[in-house]
Write an enzyme that holds these catalytic residues in place. Structure first.
Site, short mmCIF file in Angstrom:
data_model
loop_
_atom_site.label_atom_id
_atom_site.label_comp_id
_atom_site.label_asym_id
_atom_site.label_seq_id
_atom_site.Cartn_x
_atom_site.Cartn_y
_atom_site.Cartn_z
CG ASP A 1 -2.00 -0.93 1.26
OD1 ASP A 1 -2.01 -1.84 0.40
OD2 ASP A 1 -2.89 -0.82 2.13
CG ASP A 2 0.20 3.69 2.35
OD1 ASP A 2 -0.96 3.39 2.04
OD2 ASP A 2 0.60 3.78 3.53
CG HIS B 1 -4.42 2.87 -0.38
ND1 HIS B 1 -5.31 2.17 0.42
CD2 HIS B 1 -3.41 3.25 0.46
CE1 HIS B 1 -4.85 2.15 1.67
NE2 HIS B 1 -3.71 2.80 1.72
CG HIS C 1 -3.69 7.07 3.12
ND1 HIS C 1 -3.77 6.88 4.49
CD2 HIS C 1 -3.32 5.89 2.62
CE1 HIS C 1 -3.45 5.64 4.78
NE2 HIS C 1 -3.17 5.01 3.67
CE1 TYR D 1 -4.10 5.85 8.53
CE2 TYR D 1 -6.02 6.79 7.43
CZ TYR D 1 -4.71 6.90 7.85
OH TYR D 1 -4.01 8.05 7.57
CG HIS E 1 2.26 -0.07 4.40
ND1 HIS E 1 2.05 -1.02 5.37
CD2 HIS E 1 1.10 0.61 4.27
CE1 HIS E 1 0.80 -0.91 5.81
NE2 HIS E 1 0.20 0.07 5.16
NI NI Z 1 -2.51 3.09 3.43
#
Ligand code: NI
Length: 236
Positions: free
Chosen positions: A49-50, A99, A103, A140, A193
């Site tokens: 992720d991210d 995503h 965020h 989250y 991540h």
């Molecule tokens: Ni995230």
């Protein structure tokens, strides 16, 4: 005895004295076509992720070297910043998911803001790859019926996870690897991540460790080929 009698004698025997008719032999069971072997019975999805960030390229190299397809849940912000990396994800066969754009905690937003977050990230992915994502992961892991409904209207299924490496917290490659490998079961979805160098460092260990355990690291599209929009998946 009865069987040996001439037909007209048999006919004269009162029905209640005739032997019960012999049941015809059961039809042999029709052989059904052999089911397609479930080649993904030992699959686990590894998800990042991210990103993407510059270091994501190093992760893509590590995945390529081990012939593994993974999943990247990208933010619109980072996808616009690094469209070449999003394109490489697509070219290398990885699943690219939404995503959100920046965020946020989606359940705290009104419908229009949730929709805008989803649409901006999907647009960034579409610009980079030419394809709209089928998966989204709420930041989250925070979701609710409204978030799921708005995602579903956009053709997005929700992907949570059942294995949390907590890589963002300890930022330790060894612990990330151990958490991923020890907790993974067939059908698991592992959360990591790619914005942390320690997680990128851990990738070879994660892949080799899962394989040593008899598991096969795959992308979400391999693990769950036909996701239902609006449905939330925690694992297969
Ligand atoms: Ni995230």
């Amino acid at each position: 005895m009865y069987d040996g009698m001439p037909a007209q004698v048999q006919a004269a025997v009162p029905p209640q004295l005739q032997p019960a008719p012999v049941a015809p032999p059961a039809e042999p069971a029709v052989e059904s076509a052999p089911a397609e072997p479930d080649t993904c019975a030992n699959c686990v999805a590894i998800t990042y992720d991210d990103g993407p960030v510059a270091d994501t390229n190093r992760l893509l190299d590590a995945l390529h070297a081990r012939d593994v397809r993974a999943t990247f849940m990208v933010t619109g912000t980072n996808a616009r910043e690094n469209p070449d990396l999003v394109r490489r994800m697509r070219d290398d066969g990885h699943t690219v998911g939404n995503h959100t754009d920046t965020h946020p905690r989606l359940p705290l937003l009104d419908d229009a803001a949730i929709a805008a977050q989803l649409d901006a990230s999907s647009a960034a992915i579409r610009t980079a790859t030419g394809t709209s994502p089928r998966w989204m992961r709420p930041p989250y892991g925070e979701t609710d019926a409204r978030v799921a409904g708005l995602a579903g209207q956009r053709g997005l299924a929700l992907a949570l996870w059942d294995v949390d490496t907590l890589d963002w917290q300890h930022r330790n490659a060894e612990i990330t690897c151990r958490a991923a490998v020890d907790q993974a079961q067939p059908g698991s979805v592992i959360l990591m991540h790619d914005i942390h160098a320690s997680t990128v460092d851990a990738a070879p260990c994660v892949i080799d460790g899962l394989r040593a355990k008899g598991l096969r690291p795959v992308s979400l599209d391999e693990l769950i080929p036909d996701p239902e929009p609006g449905h939330t998946y925690v694992r297969r």
